[in-house]
Scaffold this motif. Structure first.
Motif, PDB file in Angstrom:
ATOM      1  N   LYS A   1       0.852  -1.181   0.000  1.00 19.52           N
ATOM      2  CA  LYS A   1       0.000   0.000   0.000  1.00 19.52           C
ATOM      3  C   LYS A   1       0.888   1.230   0.000  1.00 19.52           C
ATOM      4  N   ALA A   2       0.367   2.294  -0.588  1.00 18.57           N
ATOM      5  CA  ALA A   2       1.093   3.551  -0.649  1.00 18.57           C
ATOM      6  C   ALA A   2       1.081   4.189   0.733  1.00 18.57           C
ATOM      7  N   LEU A   3       2.196   4.723   1.137  1.00 18.90           N
ATOM      8  CA  LEU A   3       2.312   5.425   2.415  1.00 18.90           C
ATOM      9  C   LEU A   3       2.585   6.886   2.162  1.00 18.90           C
ATOM     10  N   LYS A   4       2.042   7.723   3.005  1.00 18.37           N
ATOM     11  CA  LYS A   4       2.280   9.158   2.885  1.00 18.37           C
ATOM     12  C   LYS A   4       3.700   9.445   3.361  1.00 18.37           C
ATOM     13  N   GLY A   5       4.471  10.139   2.528  1.00 21.78           N
ATOM     14  CA  GLY A   5       5.844  10.472   2.883  1.00 21.78           C
ATOM     15  C   GLY A   5       5.931  11.691   3.781  1.00 21.78           C
ATOM     16  N   ALA A   6       7.096  11.913   4.332  1.00 15.65           N
ATOM     17  CA  ALA A   6       7.313  13.038   5.232  1.00 15.65           C
ATOM     18  C   ALA A   6       7.187  14.391   4.523  1.00 15.65           C
ATOM     19  N   ALA A   7       7.414  14.409   3.217  1.00 14.71           N
ATOM     20  CA  ALA A   7       7.379  15.661   2.468  1.00 14.71           C
ATOM     21  C   ALA A   7       5.951  16.100   2.143  1.00 14.71           C
ATOM     22  N   LEU A   8       4.981  15.230   2.283  1.00  9.21           N
ATOM     23  CA  LEU A   8       3.600  15.572   1.931  1.00  9.21           C
ATOM     24  C   LEU A   8       2.770  15.923   3.139  1.00  9.21           C
TER      25      LEU A   8
END
Length: 84
Positions: free
Chosen positions: A77-84
């Motif tokens: 699954k896609a994870l939200k990165g720290a930059a977003l």
């Protein structure tokens, strides 16, 4: 990976790229689309150059369903990165 795949030797470092390239081709992506995605092109063939004829929306629409099905099949699954 070596123990999981039961390989006699270490897998190549770029096995993930081979896997993804093969998966895209086997699921109907053209060589042009796969090469753009993988970063494989020669001078004059750049997919994102000023005079490129590759449409970004068409590119996205072709790749998205194939990659999403692969992610579901593999349980990723896609994870939200720290930059977003």
């Amino acid at each position: 990976m070596k123990s999981q795949l039961h390989w006699p030797d270490d897998p190549p470092l770029n096995i993930n790229r081979h896997f993804l390239h093969t998966h895209l081709k086997e699921n109907g992506c053209s060589s042009e689309i796969v090469d753009a995605f993988m970063g494989h092109w020669d001078a004059g063939q750049e997919p994102w150059a000023s005079y490129s004829t590759l449409c970004p929306q068409e590119y996205r629409n072709l790749l998205t369903p194939i990659i999403e099905r692969l992610m579901v099949r593999l349980g990723w699954k896609a994870l939200k990165g720290a930059a977003l």
